[in-house]
Design an enzyme around this catalytic site. Sequence first.
Site, PDB file in Angstrom:
ATOM      1  N   GLY A   1      31.076 -15.351  13.979  1.00 19.95           N
ATOM      2  CA  GLY A   1      31.687 -16.190  12.948  1.00 19.95           C
ATOM      3  C   GLY A   1      30.675 -16.917  12.080  1.00 19.95           C
ATOM      4  O   GLY A   1      30.705 -16.801  10.843  1.00 19.95           O
ATOM      5  N   PRO A   2      29.735 -17.653  12.731  1.00 25.92           N
ATOM      6  CA  PRO A   2      28.753 -18.381  11.919  1.00 25.92           C
ATOM      7  C   PRO A   2      27.861 -17.447  11.089  1.00 25.92           C
ATOM      8  O   PRO A   2      27.340 -17.859  10.054  1.00 25.92           O
ATOM      9  CB  PRO A   2      27.905 -19.115  12.973  1.00 25.92           C
ATOM     10  CG  PRO A   2      28.781 -19.197  14.180  1.00 25.92           C
ATOM     11  CD  PRO A   2      29.635 -17.957  14.162  1.00 25.92           C
TER      12      PRO A   2
ATOM     13  N   LYS B   1      35.028  -7.051   9.528  1.00 25.38           N
ATOM     14  CA  LYS B   1      34.218  -7.633  10.607  1.00 25.38           C
ATOM     15  C   LYS B   1      35.127  -7.859  11.809  1.00 25.38           C
ATOM     16  O   LYS B   1      35.881  -8.821  11.861  1.00 25.38           O
ATOM     17  CB  LYS B   1      33.591  -8.973  10.195  1.00 25.38           C
ATOM     18  CG  LYS B   1      32.544  -9.414  11.238  1.00 25.38           C
ATOM     19  CD  LYS B   1      32.332 -10.895  11.314  1.00 25.38           C
ATOM     20  CE  LYS B   1      33.313 -11.638  12.150  1.00 25.38           C
ATOM     21  NZ  LYS B   1      33.346 -11.260  13.587  1.00 25.38           N
TER      22      LYS B   1
ATOM     23  N   CYS C   1      49.474 -14.659  19.582  1.00 23.73           N
ATOM     24  CA  CYS C   1      49.734 -15.815  18.717  1.00 23.73           C
ATOM     25  C   CYS C   1      51.221 -16.136  18.671  1.00 23.73           C
ATOM     26  O   CYS C   1      51.611 -17.273  18.452  1.00 23.73           O
ATOM     27  CB  CYS C   1      49.213 -15.520  17.322  1.00 23.73           C
ATOM     28  SG  CYS C   1      49.728 -13.916  16.747  1.00 23.73           S
TER      29      CYS C   1
ATOM     30  N   GLY D   1      29.426  -8.740  13.754  1.00 25.02           N
ATOM     31  CA  GLY D   1      28.741 -10.026  13.650  1.00 25.02           C
ATOM     32  C   GLY D   1      29.606 -11.121  14.219  1.00 25.02           C
ATOM     33  O   GLY D   1      30.755 -10.891  14.588  1.00 25.02           O
TER      34      GLY D   1
ATOM     35  N   GLU E   1      47.740 -24.843  21.544  1.00 22.32           N
ATOM     36  CA  GLU E   1      47.870 -23.425  21.874  1.00 22.32           C
ATOM     37  C   GLU E   1      46.942 -23.143  23.046  1.00 22.32           C
ATOM     38  O   GLU E   1      45.742 -23.390  22.959  1.00 22.32           O
ATOM     39  CB  GLU E   1      47.466 -22.577  20.662  1.00 22.32           C
ATOM     40  CG  GLU E   1      47.655 -21.113  20.897  1.00 22.32           C
ATOM     41  CD  GLU E   1      47.123 -20.264  19.746  1.00 22.32           C
ATOM     42  OE1 GLU E   1      45.989 -20.503  19.305  1.00 22.32           O
ATOM     43  OE2 GLU E   1      47.831 -19.348  19.315  1.00 22.32           O
TER      44      GLU E   1
ATOM     45  N   VAL F   1      27.935 -13.212  10.076  1.00 26.54           N
ATOM     46  CA  VAL F   1      28.611 -12.339   9.105  1.00 26.54           C
ATOM     47  C   VAL F   1      29.955 -12.924   8.635  1.00 26.54           C
ATOM     48  O   VAL F   1      30.305 -12.825   7.451  1.00 26.54           O
ATOM     49  CB  VAL F   1      28.797 -10.914   9.699  1.00 26.54           C
ATOM     50  CG1 VAL F   1      29.581 -10.020   8.750  1.00 26.54           C
ATOM     51  CG2 VAL F   1      27.449 -10.292  10.022  1.00 26.54           C
TER      52      VAL F   1
ATOM     53  N   GLU G   1      46.270 -15.670   9.042  1.00 26.07           N
ATOM     54  CA  GLU G   1      47.237 -15.474  10.136  1.00 26.07           C
ATOM     55  C   GLU G   1      46.643 -16.199  11.329  1.00 26.07           C
ATOM     56  O   GLU G   1      45.653 -15.740  11.897  1.00 26.07           O
ATOM     57  CB  GLU G   1      47.389 -13.986  10.467  1.00 26.07           C
ATOM     58  CG  GLU G   1      47.824 -13.101   9.332  1.00 26.07           C
ATOM     59  CD  GLU G   1      49.283 -13.307   8.929  1.00 26.07           C
ATOM     60  OE1 GLU G   1      50.036 -13.940   9.689  1.00 26.07           O
ATOM     61  OE2 GLU G   1      49.647 -12.857   7.835  1.00 26.07           O
TER      62      GLU G   1
HETATM   63  N1  LIG Z   1      48.945 -15.242  13.391  1.00 27.78           N
HETATM   64  C1  LIG Z   1      48.460 -14.093  13.768  1.00 27.78           C
HETATM   65  O1  LIG Z   1      48.766 -13.065  13.199  1.00 27.78           O
HETATM   66  C2  LIG Z   1      47.499 -14.010  14.916  1.00 27.78           C
HETATM   67  C3  LIG Z   1      47.343 -12.806  15.586  1.00 27.78           C
HETATM   68  C4  LIG Z   1      46.438 -12.734  16.632  1.00 27.78           C
HETATM   69  C5  LIG Z   1      45.693 -13.863  16.980  1.00 27.78           C
HETATM   70  N2  LIG Z   1      45.849 -15.021  16.329  1.00 27.78           N
HETATM   71  C6  LIG Z   1      45.082 -16.205  16.727  1.00 27.78           C
HETATM   72  O2  LIG Z   1      43.725 -15.860  16.989  1.00 27.78           O
HETATM   73  C7  LIG Z   1      43.150 -16.757  17.929  1.00 27.78           C
HETATM   74  C8  LIG Z   1      42.406 -15.990  19.011  1.00 27.78           C
HETATM   75  O3  LIG Z   1      41.470 -15.181  18.458  1.00 27.78           O
HETATM   76  P1  LIG Z   1      39.902 -15.545  18.460  1.00 27.78           P
HETATM   77  O4  LIG Z   1      39.548 -16.405  19.620  1.00 27.78           O
HETATM   78  O5  LIG Z   1      39.189 -14.250  18.266  1.00 27.78           O
HETATM   79  O6  LIG Z   1      39.806 -16.453  17.189  1.00 27.78           O
HETATM   80  P2  LIG Z   1      38.514 -16.923  16.420  1.00 27.78           P
HETATM   81  O7  LIG Z   1      39.019 -17.700  15.293  1.00 27.78           O
HETATM   82  O8  LIG Z   1      37.499 -17.547  17.296  1.00 27.78           O
HETATM   83  O9  LIG Z   1      37.851 -15.576  15.909  1.00 27.78           O
HETATM   84  C9  LIG Z   1      38.545 -14.648  15.089  1.00 27.78           C
HETATM   85  C10 LIG Z   1      37.571 -13.939  14.200  1.00 27.78           C
HETATM   86  O10 LIG Z   1      37.010 -14.876  13.298  1.00 27.78           O
HETATM   87  C11 LIG Z   1      35.610 -14.849  13.375  1.00 27.78           C
HETATM   88  N3  LIG Z   1      35.144 -16.206  13.104  1.00 27.78           N
HETATM   89  C12 LIG Z   1      35.022 -17.239  13.975  1.00 27.78           C
HETATM   90  N4  LIG Z   1      34.551 -18.325  13.318  1.00 27.78           N
HETATM   91  C13 LIG Z   1      34.383 -17.972  12.027  1.00 27.78           C
HETATM   92  C14 LIG Z   1      33.903 -18.650  10.873  1.00 27.78           C
HETATM   93  N5  LIG Z   1      33.516 -19.920  10.919  1.00 27.78           N
HETATM   94  N6  LIG Z   1      33.849 -17.979   9.704  1.00 27.78           N
HETATM   95  C15 LIG Z   1      34.251 -16.691   9.626  1.00 27.78           C
HETATM   96  N7  LIG Z   1      34.681 -15.992  10.688  1.00 27.78           N
HETATM   97  C16 LIG Z   1      34.762 -16.622  11.883  1.00 27.78           C
HETATM   98  C17 LIG Z   1      35.297 -14.320  14.757  1.00 27.78           C
HETATM   99  O11 LIG Z   1      34.008 -13.771  14.803  1.00 27.78           O
HETATM  100  C18 LIG Z   1      36.407 -13.295  14.924  1.00 27.78           C
HETATM  101  O12 LIG Z   1      36.077 -12.103  14.262  1.00 27.78           O
HETATM  102  C19 LIG Z   1      44.328 -17.528  18.481  1.00 27.78           C
HETATM  103  O13 LIG Z   1      44.356 -18.831  17.956  1.00 27.78           O
HETATM  104  C20 LIG Z   1      45.535 -16.733  18.025  1.00 27.78           C
HETATM  105  O14 LIG Z   1      46.703 -17.463  17.951  1.00 27.78           O
HETATM  106  C21 LIG Z   1      46.739 -15.105  15.296  1.00 27.78           C
END
Ligand SMILES: NC(=O)c1ccc[n+]([C@@H]2O[C@H](COP(=O)([O-])OP(=O)(O)OC[C@H]3O[C@@H](n4cnc5c(N)ncnc54)[C@H](O)[C@@H]3O)[C@@H](O)[C@H]2O)c1
Length: 474
Positions: free
Chosen positions: A204-205, A171, A279, A202, A379, A207, A246
């Site tokens: 987060g909330p 996803k 990140c 999809g 962050e 798929v 991650e």
């Molecule tokens: N440590 C690493 O390897 C790494 C690498 C890149 C980005 N990041 C982190 O990612 C963040 C930025 O990305 P973002 O804004 O897309 O993050 P996000 O957490 O909002 O979304 C990431 C993914 O998770 C999904 N998602 C969101 N809520 C969810 C839930 N409740 N259940 C299941 N899936 C859900 C989103 O649809 C998306 O596909 C930053 O905090 C960054 O530091 C970490």
Amino acid sequence: MSNLKNFYINGQWVAPAVANDFDVINPSNEEVCATISLGSQADTDAAVAAARAAFEDWAFTPKAEKMALIKKLLEVYNARAEEMAQAMSMEMGAPQKLARAQQVGAGSWHLEGFIKAFENFEFDTPFTDTEMTLREPIGVCALITPWNWPMNQIVLKVVPALAAGCTVVLKPSEIAPLSGILFSEFMDEAGFPAGVYNMVNGDGPGVGSQLSAHPDVDMVSFTGSSRAGKLITKAAADTLKRVSLELGGKGANIIFADARDNAASDGAMRCFRNTGQSCNAPTRMFVERSRYDEAVAQVKETAENTKVAPASEDGNHIGPLVSEAQFDKVQDLIQKGIDEGATLLAGGVGRPDGLNRGFFAKPTVFTDVTPDMTIYKEEIFGPVLCVMPFDSEAEVIEMANDTPYGLTNYIQTEDTEKRRRVARRLRSGMVETNGSGFAQGSPFGGYKQSGNGREGGAFGIEEFLEVKAVSGWN
Ligand SMILES: NC(=O)c1ccc[n+]([C@@H]2O[C@H](COP(=O)([O-])OP(=O)(O)OC[C@H]3O[C@@H](n4cnc5c(N)ncnc54)[C@H](O)[C@@H]3O)[C@@H](O)[C@H]2O)c1
């Protein structure tokens, strides 16, 4: 790209069970650049069922056959690199050069790294003369990825999972889904058997949560915010599936007095790269007091010379932030920095001059930042750097570790002993020193609230394996 509104399930492009259109916004001009579909429970269930049905055969498919398909994927990926660069540039705002060299390049670099690691990977190792240790695929894996380095994250999950013998449902981020759709076309062209790789778009909330809670998913591998990481962990708890995370970071960049001349400007450039949306960005710069004024002058100049422009332009500029929500968040944090008493050295709130449309932020630097300030703790995920002086090694180690995060920290010093000593004391999964990058296949991941997984090379393959002890093997 012809399958914008479809999902890739069981080797076919299929329409969503229930139509639910979602606009993808080009962050450089705020215009709709594509419309995709968001999936529902029925789509999630269909993809998981396809992955489950394919698992037994794929798990026992000989390594050579899996390897041939992964090598074919690399071929397709390289042949269609330009399409991928344009998809990412449009959906998340990476300027042309960054999109081609680094965003697309990260995917091929990791793919090559996995091919080498898989070639040498020993799945069965004798434990004693009579006992064997087997490494076996964990099963059906849900792979949930963010928008900031789309291909980097997708390759870091899909390829090792498949090499391990798992089957997957990807996803991608709904904010930047075009690269995920294109990648699914690559998987189809490479010829993986039906059901081995599936993709459902999809949010987060929807798929995302459905996959995390799904009784027929054995593992979730997630990259994204610590906020979502916690929700996924909770959603996965009832089925006790493995959760590999991650998450975010708040990297310290420690510049000792004997650091190379341009350490501070390099650090600022690194912080602003990808518009600060990495990140592992070094967002807290600590400078030994005798070099502090010089460092402040360097970062001011770097920020003021960092050009901001649309992603469609060629050059070394930075692009926009990914979305309106991210723009608002970054503006709010810059304002908080000012309100809470930090000194604004460069940049500030609002768009850079001449850019009235698009989610463009100013490269911003704060000094006089104290540990109680929001910009020190949170962050920001934008081009915002905090610079602070320090007086002793012990003090700076404490300051660097004073964060719930622990992803990447940085050390700049010509003193080898000090570099090693400080690296051991930093509580993070990675410590990058003197600007020397990590080798292909090096483990990427965090301590503390930056996550619990490791990605890349052999470490990445191990994530997707169970370990089985068998006695009386011989
Ligand atoms: N440590 C690493 O390897 C790494 C690498 C890149 C980005 N990041 C982190 O990612 C963040 C930025 O990305 P973002 O804004 O897309 O993050 P996000 O957490 O909002 O979304 C990431 C993914 O998770 C999904 N998602 C969101 N809520 C969810 C839930 N409740 N259940 C299941 N899936 C859900 C989103 O649809 C998306 O596909 C930053 O905090 C960054 O530091 C970490």
